[in-house]
Design an enzyme around this catalytic site. Structure first.
Site, PDB file in Angstrom:
ATOM      1  N   ALA A 171      79.890  13.820  63.997  1.00  0.00           N
ATOM      2  CA  ALA A 171      79.895  15.047  64.763  1.00  0.00           C
ATOM      3  C   ALA A 171      78.503  15.724  64.784  1.00  0.00           C
ATOM      4  CB  ALA A 171      81.014  15.728  63.958  1.00  0.00           C
TER       5      ALA A 171
ATOM      6  N   VAL B  76      80.536  14.421  69.550  1.00  0.00           N
ATOM      7  CA  VAL B  76      81.047  13.704  68.551  1.00  0.00           C
ATOM      8  C   VAL B  76      81.192  12.186  68.824  1.00  0.00           C
ATOM      9  CG1 VAL B  76      83.105  13.545  67.084  1.00  0.00           C
ATOM     10  CG2 VAL B  76      82.376  15.898  67.895  1.00  0.00           C
ATOM     11  N   VAL B  77      80.562  11.325  67.798  1.00  0.00           N
ATOM     12  CA  VAL B  77      80.577   9.842  68.409  1.00  0.00           C
ATOM     13  C   VAL B  77      81.377   9.340  67.413  1.00  0.00           C
ATOM     14  CG1 VAL B  77      79.226   7.764  68.477  1.00  0.00           C
ATOM     15  CG2 VAL B  77      78.135   9.874  69.143  1.00  0.00           C
TER      16      VAL B  77
ATOM     17  N   GLY C 163      70.441  18.331  56.238  1.00  0.00           N
ATOM     18  CA  GLY C 163      71.671  17.917  57.087  1.00  0.00           C
ATOM     19  C   GLY C 163      72.430  16.420  56.782  1.00  0.00           C
TER      20      GLY C 163
ATOM     21  N   ASP D 175      73.368  14.222  58.802  1.00  0.00           N
ATOM     22  CA  ASP D 175      72.891  13.131  59.553  1.00  0.00           C
ATOM     23  C   ASP D 175      71.286  12.616  59.253  1.00  0.00           C
ATOM     24  OD1 ASP D 175      71.698  15.677  60.309  1.00  0.00           O
ATOM     25  OD2 ASP D 175      71.611  15.516  62.303  1.00  0.00           O
TER      26      ASP D 175
ATOM     27  N   ASP E 251      64.768  11.609  65.259  1.00  0.00           N
ATOM     28  CA  ASP E 251      65.974  11.731  65.934  1.00  0.00           C
ATOM     29  C   ASP E 251      66.048  12.485  66.792  1.00  0.00           C
ATOM     30  OD1 ASP E 251      68.728  11.364  66.423  1.00  0.00           O
ATOM     31  OD2 ASP E 251      69.430  11.581  64.404  1.00  0.00           O
TER      32      ASP E 251
END
Length: 264
Positions: free
Chosen positions: A7, A12-13, A108, A110, A130
């Site tokens: 998310a 959101v994947v 984070g 991610d 990224d």
């Protein structure tokens, strides 16, 4: 099967893994107000199209940088898949890497998950770039420790700020300019040059400075939606890996399975 959910601030994947193999991925715009029921209606249709039954999904892992979205994703997992989701960085899905920064809790999810996947897939010192809503540049040393990095506005965010704070500049699409000239002869070209080539120059300059500070050869791994676009015009990347975050989530889930949270 494993359902990995990433998310982000923009999308959101949702990705399905069978073992370590990525079988399918879908994305939906991030909206913290979207309920677990709304996610379910959308996702169940996509699963049906693929011929996948909800019972086949026995483990779910979530990585989010949007705290408000987490609750509704947890509702989706518990109410529709009858699974308690793993949360990246917590409990059995602890990162398991050294976050060598001033405030480890502020990293984070991610970025930490990218570090895990990058170290597992590529040897040596690494810089992971990224391209998302923000563009992040993260350093992972050859031991796999996360050493810190840079957060910069994403290119679309930069363009939004430019257009939103000027009276007469038009909305343009981000693309590779038709010419390599950096002298625009009309407003649209001048904007595209400034945003696109300016972003490339920023990216190459920051990576050069990071490599100098690391003091050892460092591979640059690019991920995120615009990585392929920039790869067309620069040789700064050693690899473009679109699924780096998802692969990191699959690795975390695999470790959790070894601790008694099995994927069937």
């Amino acid at each position: 099967m494993l359902l990995a959910i990433d998310a982000g601030n923009t999308n959101v994947v949702f990705a399905l893994f069978e073992g370590s193999k990525l079988k399918a991925r879908w994305r939906i715009a991030t909206d913290p107000r979207r309920t677990g029921d709304e996610y379910a209606v959308w996702l169940m249709q996509l699963l049906e199209i693929r011929g996948i039954k909800r019972e086949e999904i026995t483990q779910i892992i979530v990585c989010t940088v949007v705290p408000r979205a987490l609750h509704n994703i947890q509702v989706l997992a518990s109410n529709y898949f009858f699974v308690e989701p793993l949360i990246a960085g917590q409990g059995a899905a602890d990162y398991g890497i050294d976050l060598d920064v001033d405030q480890p809790s502020s990293v984070g999810a991610d970025r930490a998950v990218n570090a895990i996947a990058a170290h597992a897939k590529y040897p040596g010192d690494l810089i992971v770039v990224d391209f998302g809503t923000a563009t992040t540049f993260d350093v992972i040393d050859f031991h796999g420790a996360y050493k810190g990095g840079i957060i910069a506005p994403g290119i679309n965010l930069s363009l939004d700020a430019l257009v939103g704070n000027t009276a007469m500049l038009p909305r343009i699409a981000i693309r590779v300019p038709d010419s390599k000239s950096v002298i625009g002869t009309n407003t649209e070209d001048a904007m595209l040059i400034g945003v696109f080539w300016g972003y490339v120059a920023m990216m190459e300059g920051l990576i050069a400075r990071m490599r100098e500070q690391i003091g050892r050869p460092a591979k640059v791994i690019a991920t995120g939606g615009l990585a392929v676009l920039f790869d067309e015009v620069t040789d700064i990347f050693d690899a473009v890996d679109a699924d780096l975050t998802l692969d990191g989530l699959a690795l975390l889930a695999e470790r959790a399975a070894a601790q008694g949270n099995p994927i069937k």
